[in-house]
Structures are given as C-alpha cells and as structure tokens.
Design an enzyme around this catalytic site. Structure first.
Site, mmCIF file in Angstrom:
data_model
loop_
_atom_site.group_PDB
_atom_site.id
_atom_site.type_symbol
_atom_site.label_atom_id
_atom_site.label_comp_id
_atom_site.label_asym_id
_atom_site.label_seq_id
_atom_site.Cartn_x
_atom_site.Cartn_y
_atom_site.Cartn_z
ATOM 1 N N ALA A 126 -66.906 -66.091 -54.771
ATOM 2 C CA ALA A 126 -66.918 -66.198 -53.312
ATOM 3 C C ALA A 126 -68.040 -65.334 -52.773
ATOM 4 O O ALA A 126 -68.318 -64.261 -53.308
ATOM 5 C CB ALA A 126 -65.580 -65.762 -52.728
ATOM 6 N N SER A 127 -68.689 -65.810 -51.704
ATOM 7 C CA SER A 127 -69.790 -65.056 -51.105
ATOM 8 C C SER A 127 -69.720 -65.182 -49.589
ATOM 9 O O SER A 127 -69.570 -66.284 -49.050
ATOM 10 C CB SER A 127 -71.128 -65.588 -51.609
ATOM 11 O OG SER A 127 -72.198 -64.894 -51.016
ATOM 12 N N ALA A 128 -69.799 -64.043 -48.899
ATOM 13 C CA ALA A 128 -69.761 -64.030 -47.439
ATOM 14 C C ALA A 128 -70.878 -63.145 -46.917
ATOM 15 O O ALA A 128 -71.699 -62.637 -47.684
ATOM 16 C CB ALA A 128 -68.398 -63.538 -46.960
ATOM 17 N N SER A 129 -70.900 -62.937 -45.605
ATOM 18 C CA SER A 129 -72.001 -62.198 -44.996
ATOM 19 C C SER A 129 -71.990 -60.723 -45.379
ATOM 20 O O SER A 129 -73.043 -60.088 -45.436
ATOM 21 C CB SER A 129 -71.932 -62.320 -43.474
ATOM 22 O OG SER A 129 -70.690 -61.837 -43.002
ATOM 23 N N ALA A 131 -69.954 -59.275 -48.205
ATOM 24 C CA ALA A 131 -69.718 -58.972 -49.620
ATOM 25 C C ALA A 131 -69.522 -60.253 -50.415
ATOM 26 O O ALA A 131 -69.417 -61.349 -49.859
ATOM 27 C CB ALA A 131 -68.486 -58.074 -49.757
ATOM 28 N N VAL A 133 -67.547 -61.666 -54.407
ATOM 29 C CA VAL A 133 -66.492 -61.319 -55.364
ATOM 30 C C VAL A 133 -66.801 -61.896 -56.739
ATOM 31 O O VAL A 133 -67.235 -63.047 -56.861
ATOM 32 C CB VAL A 133 -65.125 -61.838 -54.867
ATOM 33 C CG1 VAL A 133 -64.022 -61.505 -55.879
ATOM 34 C CG2 VAL A 133 -64.783 -61.250 -53.505
ATOM 35 N N LYS A 155 -65.083 -56.700 -55.826
ATOM 36 C CA LYS A 155 -65.748 -57.034 -54.564
ATOM 37 C C LYS A 155 -66.926 -56.093 -54.368
ATOM 38 O O LYS A 155 -66.771 -54.862 -54.458
ATOM 39 C CB LYS A 155 -64.767 -56.914 -53.396
ATOM 40 C CG LYS A 155 -65.331 -57.426 -52.079
ATOM 41 C CD LYS A 155 -64.233 -57.581 -51.029
ATOM 42 C CE LYS A 155 -64.776 -58.233 -49.757
ATOM 43 N NZ LYS A 155 -63.717 -58.481 -48.764
ATOM 44 N N ASP A 290 -56.877 -61.855 -40.625
ATOM 45 C CA ASP A 290 -57.921 -62.815 -41.006
ATOM 46 C C ASP A 290 -57.296 -63.884 -41.900
ATOM 47 O O ASP A 290 -57.736 -64.122 -43.025
ATOM 48 C CB ASP A 290 -59.051 -62.085 -41.736
ATOM 49 C CG ASP A 290 -60.341 -62.892 -41.756
ATOM 50 O OD1 ASP A 290 -60.441 -63.873 -41.000
ATOM 51 O OD2 ASP A 290 -61.253 -62.551 -42.531
#
Length: 527
Positions: A126-129, A131, A133, A155, A290
């Site tokens: 998983a990739s977000a703004s 961090a 994982v 993470k 969230d």
C-alpha cells in the site's frame, strides 16, 4: 521547487479548472471582479463547480488531495454538491523506491535489515501520500525469542515529505488569507481555520509513534471484544518514521462478493460495525476516524471468522465527557421528537449565543428533524440528521467543534458502510440501546456511584484535614469581625457567643458530612 514556481503551478491549475469563476461569483462589482471575470472567461473548463474543485486538487498533488479529503468533512461549511464531490477523492500515490524504503528502515533500526527480518518484501502492499507499507517476517533474537517467524507489517514514512508539506501548507495559508480578504463567502467559510485544522491533522500523521500509540489504546479498549481486532505494535521496532506491527489477515470490507462467497453474515457484520463505532464514541470517547474500506478488513480465520480488523490509526477522534453527554442526549431527544430539548442542549453547550431565543431555535430544529419521521426508522440517516443540525446551528452563529465534524464524517462512513452490507439496517434499533445505557450510566444511580468511586481517593485526603481547616476559618472570621468600638467585656462576650454558635454549626455540618460519607463508602463497598 521554489515557492514562486509552485505558486505559478497553483495559479495555472486554478485557471485551467476555472476556480477563478467561483471566487468571482462572490465578489462585489469592481476591479477584482472584472479581472477574475476575464480569467474565468478564458478557462477551458465548464464543469460543475464541485467537480472542478476536485480535479484541481487532484492535479496539484497528494497534499492537496488530502486537504480535499479533510475539507469534505466540513459539511457544516460547504454546499452539499461540493462536499459530495470532494468525498470522491482517492489518495493513490506512486510508491517510492525499494532502495529508499530499505535505507530508511535500516537507519531507524541502526543495523542491516537482514539482522531484524528473515524475510522482507521490498514491494509495498500500500502507498499513500504520507507513508507506505511492506510485509516481512521477524528474526529471532536473544532478547526476543518470541519474534521467531512472526509475520509483521512495516510502515515507512515517505522520504523528504516534511519540506514538501511545509511548503504546500505555507502556500495554503497564503491562499486562505487572500480568499478571506477578497470574498464575502470566503469569510463565512473560514478558510484560515480550515487550513489550520488540516495542518494539525497532517502533522499528527507525520509522527508514526503517535499512530502506534493510537493503535495501542484502541487495542486495549477492545482487548476482550469478539467483534474487533487491532494489530499489536512491536514497540522495540517503532520509531517516528518507521513502525512495525503484527500482520493482520483479512479481506477488505469493500470486496463484498468475496466476503459473501466466504459465507460472511452481512446482517451481523452491519450491526457489529455500528456497535463498534458507538462503543468507541460513547464508552471510550476515542474513535478511529478514518474508517474507509481500505482501512477495514474482515477476518476469515476460523478462530476469528467475521470479526472486523482496523488498520491505519493516523487520524483518531477524542470526545470529552461533555461532548459525549451532549451528543447522546441530542440523539435521544431527536428520537423522542423532543425538539425543545435539542434546542436547550444547543444553548447549554455554550456553542449558541446566550441571547438566542429558545423558541426560535426549537422551530428551526423541528424544521430539520420532523420530515424524517414520515419514513421508517431504518431509512433515517443519523449522519445526515447530525449534518443538518450543524448547518442549522450555523444560522445561529454557533462555532462547530472540530471533534464533532470529525465524528460526523466518520458516522457518515459507518452508516454508509453498514447499509451497503445490509440495506435494511435499522441504525436506531442498533444504536439506541447503546445510547440509553450510556446515559443511564452517566446520569443515573450507577453514574453517581462510579463518580464517588473515582473521587474517593481525593476525599480520603480531604476528610482528615476538615477540622483543622474549619478551625482556621473560624479564627480568621473572628479576627475579621472584631468590633473595636465595643468595650472589652462586651466584645469578649460577643465573640464567645459567636464562636460558640459557629462551632456548634460546624460540628453539626461535619457530623452530617461524615455520616453521609460513611454511608456512601458502605454502599460502594457492598457493590
């Protein structure tokens, strides 16, 4: 990138998606309106305003996308069409390189990655703004034999994210000031306050130790739950930019076909989700804020089949006892159509000006709530009711608290998720017993006893000192009330009688107080 270059990109994006037209619509006639009107007329975009705002934020990058996500929760400030469009924002960010990820982890651990992990998957799951994982398997050490072959999730904070965030936040603050100065509607939307709120959320997410602590608290709150599981943090491997936790296995709650094929009971899942949320809010005042499908899994393990699994704890909400009491009584008053009580609660909360006419506010609340009672309870959206109440409160110049808008956003997510699983979900039937039980515990006899138990240690310290404090008080009173104009004999007699009366009154008060305290302690002991 320099601040001027970034500002130029923002200006171009605003023109490209015709955001100047939105500002122009709220300006009085003048030079500013004329100039912005000219810019708007040359823009290639003629889409609906909500869609234009969403596309502009997506074009500006992940930080602005996240800002749009937070902004979508402020339904008390934004029109419905804009809020609904911003709620569609998805934060899909390309992952950073495997080499960077590995280097960050090794720097945090202070040793090669192979010394800690027997297996490390460099490809992020998983990739977000903020961090991304990775999965891995821990290696056994002399000090931690229990780590042998333990599967974990790692993470990692995105490298170089802080300067980017600080730069974009500075520009957001500048733009908010400009919008507030030139636009009447902009002043009502309070852009500087919204940006400041976003600033706070974002900086909280940058400290992964804070997220680990949030997860640990939620795990402790639901340690005995048969409905919710939270991953355990490996504290010896947690740092501000890297955290390691127990790996959780499950299927995203958004994959309904796979869950149905696995035999998951959707009606039970929907009810459990509502109970989990309201328990977090009213029993603990600490809730996962969230709760989108990417952060919620369902376990298919035979031992924990059908349980929820929560992930990503960067954003949590906190409610004080006052907030919880206010919300619970509001919900119950709404359910009983007691609009006067809803209005009283708004005034008692201090968020409505003291000079607000109760009858006027009661009429406004009735206008919001009454239409819902022509529908079955299962068709009533609690989140929408709360949103409309907030919007009504705005008319009466109430300052909506950030923790309540965060709650409302989460409630809308939970409610939508629950009805996606079970269209016939009766939210009131599920939530009302939890609210009634909480109110009973807080305001009834049980609440009194619990409060006395909590305060007992303080009273144990205070009670032995009461005689001394009373004596000192009497002495001060004696000195203060002396009458120099009386002769010595009269003054002595006067003071003696006054002291005698005060002493007997104090002894009677003290005796009654001690008897009451003994009764309460005996009652607590018997419970």
């Amino acid at each position: 990138m320099s601040r001027i270059a970034r500002l130029s990109i923002i200006f171009y994006t605003a023109w490209r998606f015709n955001l100047f037209g939105l500002i122009c619509d709220n300006l009085k006639p003048g030079v500013r309106k004329t100039l912005l009107g000219l810019l708007s007329s040359t823009s290639p975009s003629q889409l609906a305003r909500g869609e234009r705002i969403r596309l502009a934020l997506e074009a500006l990058g992940p930080i602005f996308v996240k800002f749009g996500q937070v902004l979508s929760t402020r339904r008390d400030l934004l029109p419905d069409d804009v809020s609904n469009e911003l709620a569609k924002l998805q934060d899909q960010v390309p992952p950073f390189s495997n080499e960077q990820s590995k280097a960050i982890i090794e720097a945090a651990l202070g040793q090669p990655i192979e010394h800690t992990f027997s297996l490390f998957d460099a490809t992020p799951v998983a990739s977000a703004s903020v961090a991304q994982v990775h999965f891995g398997v821990l290696r056994e050490t002399d000090s931690h034999p229990e780590w042998a072959n333990q599967e974990v999730a790692i993470k990692v904070l995105r490298p170089g994210i802080l300067p980017v965030i600080e730069s974009d936040l500075a520009l957001m603050h500048d733009l908010a000031c400009i919008v507030e100065k030139i636009s009447e509607d902009g002043r009502r939307l309070k852009p500087r306050e919204v940006v400041a709120e976003f600033d706070s959320y974002l900086h909280d997410e940058l400290d992964l130790m804070r997220e680990a602590a949030n997860a640990s608290q939620l795990r402790r709150n639901f340690a005995d739950s048969d409905k919710l599981m939270i991953p355990e943090m490996i504290w010896d491997l947690c740092y501000t930019n890297v955290i390691v936790m127990e790996r959780m296995y499950g299927i995203s709650i958004g994959k309904t076909k796979e869950l149905r094929a696995a035999g998951v009971d959707f009606k039970k899942l929907a009810v459990d989700g509502v109970e989990i949320f309201f328990t977090q809010v009213f029993e603990y005042g600490f809730f996962h804020a969230d709760m989108h499908p990417g952060n919620i899994l369902v376990s298919l393990d035979p031992k924990t089949f059908g349980r929820y699994i929560s992930l990503d704890f960067g954003i949590v909400g906190n409610l004080s006892e006052f907030d919880k009491n206010y919300l619970a009584q509001n919900f119950l008053a709404f359910f009983n159509r007691d609009y006067r009580r809803v209005a009283e609660l708004h005034i008692e909360s201090g968020w409505v000006p003291e000079n607000t006419r109760l009858e006027e506010l009661e009429g406004a609340v009735r206008t919001v709530c009454e239409p819902y009672f022509d529908r079955p309870l299962k068709d009533i959206s609690l989140g929408i009711v709360l949103m409309r109440l907030f919007q009504t409160s705005r008319r009466f110049k109430v300052e909506i608290q950030p923790q309540l808008t965060l709650l409302q956003k989460t409630l809308l997510n939970v409610e939508g998720l629950g009805r996606q699983l079970d269209p016939d979900l009766d939210l009131w039937k599920t939530a009302k017993p939890i609210l009634e039980r909480w109110v009973s515990q807080q305001l009834g006899w049980r609440g009194l006893v619990d409060g006395l138990k909590t305060e007992a240690p303080n009273w144990a310290k205070i009670l032995p000192t009461l005689p001394r404090l009373l004596a000192e008080s009497l002495e001060r009173s004696s000195r203060k009330d002396s009458r120099p104009e009386l002769d010595l004999l009269k003054q002595l007699l006067f003071e003696e009688r006054r002291k005698r009366r005060q002493l007997w009154g104090s002894l009677l008060f003290l005796g009654g107080f001690l008897l009451g305290a003994l009764f309460v302690l005996a009652r607590i002991h018997s419970i």
